[in-house]
Design an enzyme around this catalytic site. Structure first.
Site, mmCIF file in Angstrom:
data_model
loop_
_atom_site.group_PDB
_atom_site.id
_atom_site.type_symbol
_atom_site.label_atom_id
_atom_site.label_comp_id
_atom_site.label_asym_id
_atom_site.label_seq_id
_atom_site.Cartn_x
_atom_site.Cartn_y
_atom_site.Cartn_z
ATOM 1 N N ARG A 332 3.920 -15.097 71.519
ATOM 2 C CA ARG A 332 4.882 -15.758 70.823
ATOM 3 C C ARG A 332 4.518 -17.444 70.920
ATOM 4 O O ARG A 332 4.975 -17.763 69.767
ATOM 5 C CB ARG A 332 6.203 -15.865 71.590
ATOM 6 N N THR A 338 10.464 -18.783 64.489
ATOM 7 C CA THR A 338 10.801 -17.561 63.333
ATOM 8 C C THR A 338 10.627 -18.394 62.010
ATOM 9 O O THR A 338 10.278 -17.901 61.188
ATOM 10 C CB THR A 338 12.194 -17.160 63.614
ATOM 11 N N ARG A 349 2.632 -18.465 61.882
ATOM 12 C CA ARG A 349 3.804 -18.448 61.071
ATOM 13 C C ARG A 349 3.826 -19.684 60.265
ATOM 14 O O ARG A 349 3.970 -19.796 58.980
ATOM 15 C CB ARG A 349 5.153 -18.273 61.789
ATOM 16 N N ASN A 359 7.863 -14.159 57.323
ATOM 17 C CA ASN A 359 7.235 -15.117 58.146
ATOM 18 C C ASN A 359 5.995 -14.402 58.642
ATOM 19 O O ASN A 359 5.542 -14.720 60.026
ATOM 20 C CB ASN A 359 8.168 -15.492 59.217
ATOM 21 N N HIS A 362 5.843 -10.363 63.451
ATOM 22 C CA HIS A 362 7.033 -10.245 64.668
ATOM 23 C C HIS A 362 6.345 -9.903 65.893
ATOM 24 O O HIS A 362 5.051 -9.330 66.065
ATOM 25 C CB HIS A 362 7.705 -8.991 64.140
#
Length: 395
Positions: A332, A338, A349, A359, A362
């Site tokens: 992440r 996001t 992203r 984006n 995931h």
């Protein structure tokens, strides 16, 4: 020209050295072939021997016999699990299209003790990622050999190997446990490289994988997946409530301001609540519908139960399972927030995302999400063997 099916095997060493992203980037950007399958394979000594035998079979002439023997010996030595049971990881990628074998071979390049190559060139995968070291005093002796990837040169050689790989893939677990380097304390996390990355030939998918390789995590599972509407509704179900809770009140406030300005009146405070219900909730639900359409290829409104369970060719994703210490947080961090506009430079992203919905990728946000999302994606299932058998049956 006939439609062919062909494959690329990324070797255990290429995976170990995190060269996967670079290899995928070249393959996706330099051919017009359709990418239809991906699976991690853990070879046993028996399946490695079968593949090695197939590489050596039917070779005529000195050069081809030597190349086949070289590749066969390499597979026997490097593909099987270790004596203690720890598994080597290989990745198989499946492609379909006109003249597929020749096109993949052209991107792969040749690596043979008896074929010339330009040492200053990095045009092909093997120029960049493969190695061939010959003895200085006796060029007939190979000191070190790493082919980086394996692919059949033509459809005649591809067919028996495809049949073999259909059997191996069908009998293999889609998640590799006890791989070399694994530990009981490791985490797993799920990554989806979203449909916007697959709409035209592009290096984007490989570049994303390359960025994720900074984490030092291992890929232990993968599959090409097309979400149905039902998949997307279940997967993104929690997002609908979040959109209603956060977005709808803002739209209600905005609607009230527009009406007051347009009509030159002052509305009571209760109007905001009513406008949130009348305008904000439908707006939030429409945004949710756009997410479902982006991930599944169709909006859910007006579809039948049968249609909601069908896959759409416009919704192709690549699902990857990464494993290692603190896998969830590491992925992440490289992925970024996001909203791509708020993501730091050098994150996936920021570099590849367009907006909050489109984006690029995931990643699961918790261990609970990993388990829930792997279940929805059906990560234990892989259709690659089925795709191969459909092709073979049609010939």
């Amino acid at each position: 020209m006939a439609i062919e099916l062909s494959y690329i095997i990324i070797t255990p060493y290429s995976l170990l050295k995190s060269r996967t992203g670079g290899i995928v980037a070249r393959l996706m950007s330099r051919t017009d072939l359709e990418f239809i399958g991906a699976q991690m394979l853990a070879f046993t000594p028996e399946t490695a021997a079968l593949y090695a035998d197939s590489l050596e079979a039917g070779k005529k002439g000195t050069e081809f016999e030597r190349v086949g023997r070289q590749l066969g010996d390499y597979v026997r030595e490097n593909f099987p699990c270790l004596p203690d049971g720890r598994k080597e990881r290989s990745m198989m990628l499946l492609f379909r299209g006109e003249d597929a074998c020749r096109k993949l071979s052209a991107v792969t390049g040749r690596l043979s003790p008896h074929s010339p190559r330009d040492l200053a060139s990095a045009e092909t995968l093997r120029d960049t990622y493969g190695d061939l070291v010959l003895d200085k005093d006796n060029p007939e002796v190979v000191r070190y050999f790493e082919p980086a990837v394996l692919t059949p040169p033509n459809i005649e050689e591809a067919l028996p190997k495809l049949k073999l790989f259909a059997d191996i893939a069908a009998q293999s677990e889609n998640l590799i446990d006890n791989s070399i380097g694994s530990s009981p304390a490791d985490e797993r996390t799920l990554v989806i490289i979203k449909p916007d990355n697959w709409r035209r030939p592009s290096s984007r998918p490989g570049n994303i994988i390359d960025m994720l390789s900074r984490t030092g995590l291992r890929i232990v599972g993968c599959k090409v997946h097309r979400m149905t509407i039902d998949d997307a509704l279940e997967f993104y179900g929690p997002v609908q409530a979040a959109l209603r809770g956060k977005l709808a009140p803002k739209i209600g406030e905005r609607a009230r301001s527009i009406l007051e300005e347009t009509l030159s009146i002052r509305l009571p405070d209760s109007a905001t609540e009513k406008l949130t219900e009348a305008v904000g909730i439908p707006y939030a639900d429409d945004q949710f519908g756009q997410i479902i359409e982006f991930m599944s290829g169709r909006r859910p409104e007006g579809t039948t139960a049968e249609e909601r369970g069908c896959q759409n060719s416009a919704a192709k994703c690549l699902v990857l399972i990464y494993e290692g210490p603190d896998a969830i947080a590491k992925i992440r961090q490289v992925l970024g927030p996001t909203d791509p506009a708020k993501a730091p430079g050098g994150t996936v992203r920021r570099d590849f995302g367009s907006n909050v919905m489109v984006n690029s990728a995931h990643a699961s946000d918790s261990r609970e999400s990993v388990e829930r999302e792997m279940k929805i994606i059906r990560i234990r299932q892989n259709s690659m063997a089925e795709r191969i058998r459909e092709f073979l049956a049609a010939r």
